[in-house]
Design a protein around this motif. Structure first.
Motif, short mmCIF file in Angstrom:
data_model
loop_
_atom_site.label_atom_id
_atom_site.label_comp_id
_atom_site.label_asym_id
_atom_site.label_seq_id
_atom_site.Cartn_x
_atom_site.Cartn_y
_atom_site.Cartn_z
N ARG A 83 -1.68 5.81 2.62
CA ARG A 83 -2.88 5.52 3.42
C ARG A 83 -3.41 6.79 4.08
N GLU A 106 0.83 -1.19 0.00
CA GLU A 106 0.00 0.00 0.00
C GLU A 106 0.87 1.25 0.00
N ARG A 139 -3.64 0.44 -3.00
CA ARG A 139 -3.28 -0.89 -2.53
C ARG A 139 -3.12 -1.81 -3.73
N TRP A 145 -4.65 7.04 -1.66
CA TRP A 145 -4.36 5.73 -1.08
C TRP A 145 -4.47 4.65 -2.15
#
Length: 387
Positions: free
Chosen positions: A186, A183, A193, A191
């Motif tokens: 965050r 990731e 992933r 963000w």
């Protein structure tokens, strides 16, 4: 045997070492493959001793980046057959003498160099005919679902990596414990992933370890999570994974329905692990429905006796219903022991389950070695040794 692969983002600070120590303590891997160690051989050697590992192979970092390390215990018979800035290649010999190959791989992080990663994988795939598994941080994705964030991964990169895996004739291991392994950013709108830490294996390797399992574990230190490969060699656990199909199961409509539903529920993967999962399900199903025939028959006879002397139409109907259930149970028991005895000359309805039971038991006794003769070919007195 199990192995951990982790992009640790440097082992030069106490937080990284503490995180690695926690991984080792929690999962006790036999083999650990580390990427982006930012460390040299001397530093890895000190760390390896503190972690309780016996052996190592290190590719030193280049400037402020890179660095690979493979550490393993003496319980693993491991031989290094090649290494480079992006891989460490080893052969491993099992206790039964079977040999296979494991490659720890680190793909180039720059998108402009992805083709170089693919070419390296293809080159490694042709190095040996041993059963092969390759795992690590590939910095690549196969499907759109492998990434979640504001921008999709370029389709040309998805196609290129997928074609590379197919040309190497590799099959991906399903990931348990989560969908993503990496990731960035965050708690922000950016963000992202992704699943870029993976494992792929050849068909021969699947045959050696059909019950293997790949799991991702959360790590508080790095933006990468470690992945753990568990290997179970069925050659060392034949009793544990033994499976027998019973012909009598086919007489149950629920069996057909539940097996079909379970197969449809299984995730797409290599055929062999899916088949093993299905056989495990059928084994449990069989024990649940067809164990202890005698006890079921005794209980059903009691149900029949309840209505044996009843004269009214309603209870007479129940009598015939319960009697039909008893007849089916007895037939199922007969078919069960018929298969056990490997005798198929009697037709349905020839009720002689006691004979089949005795015959099956006698076959087991005949298969046992109860004694052996010890002695030389000529001139010596032979003696019988009871086992």
């Amino acid at each position: 045997m199990n192995a951990i692969s982790w992009n640790c983002r440097g082992l030069g600070n106490s937080r990284a070492v503490r995180a690695l120590r926690d991984v080792v303590k929690s999962y006790d891997p036999s083999i650990v493959f580390l990427m982006e160690t930012l460390s040299n051989k001397e530093r890895i050697e000190k760390l390896r001793g503190k972690l309780g590992y016996d052996n190592q192979w290190v590719v030193d970092n280049i400037g402020r980046g890179g660095g690979l390390a493979l550490i393993w215990k003496n319980s693993v018979k491991c031989t290094v057959i090649g290494s480079g800035n992006n891989f460490i290649d080893v052969s491993i010999t099992n206790a039964n003498g079977s040999e296979w190959r494991m490659t720890g791989f680190y793909g180039f992080p720059e998108r402009a160099r992805r083709k170089a990663s693919w070419d390296l994988l293809k080159q490694l795939s042709g190095k040996s005919d041993l059963p092969w598994i390759v795992m690590g941080d590939f910095n690549d994705m196969i499907n759109i679902e492998d990434r979640k964030g504001p921008h999709d991964h370029p389709q040309v990169l998805l196609d290129g990596f997928k074609q590379t895996i197919e040309s190497c004739v590799l099959i991906e291991l399903d990931l348990m414990g989560g969908s993503f392994t990496w990731e960035k950013s965050r708690s922000t709108r950016d963000w992202v992933r992704g699943r870029i830490d993976r494992a792929f294996a050849s068909g021969d390797w699947w045959n050696l370890f059909p019950l293997c399992k790949l799991t991702v574990h959360h790590c508080v230190y790095s933006d990468h999570d470690p992945i753990q490969l568990d290997m179970y060699n069925t050659e060392h656990a034949k009793k544990k994974f033994r499976f027998r199909f019973e012909n009598v199961w086919l007489r149950e409509q629920k069996f057909h329905e539940e097996v079909a539903a379970y197969w449809k529920h299984l995730k797409p993967s290599h055929f062999l692990p899916k088949l093993l999962e299905l056989s495990s399900f059928m084994n449990k199903w069989g024990r649940r429905f067809f164990n202890k025939f005698r006890q079921k028959i005794i209980e059903q006879k009691k149900q029949v006796l309840k209505y044996e002397d009843c004269a009214d139409d309603d209870k007479t109907g129940k009598y015939f219903t319960e009697k039909k259930i008893l007849d089916d149970l007895m037939l199922n028991e007969e078919l069960y022991w018929q298969q056990r005895a490997k005798s198929f000359w009697l037709q349905d309805g020839d009720s002689n389950s006691k004979y089949f039971h005795v015959y099956a038991t006698s076959r087991r006794k005949k298969s046992q070695v109860s004694r052996m003769i010890v002695g030389k070919k000529s001139g010596s007195t032979r003696r019988c040794v009871r086992l």
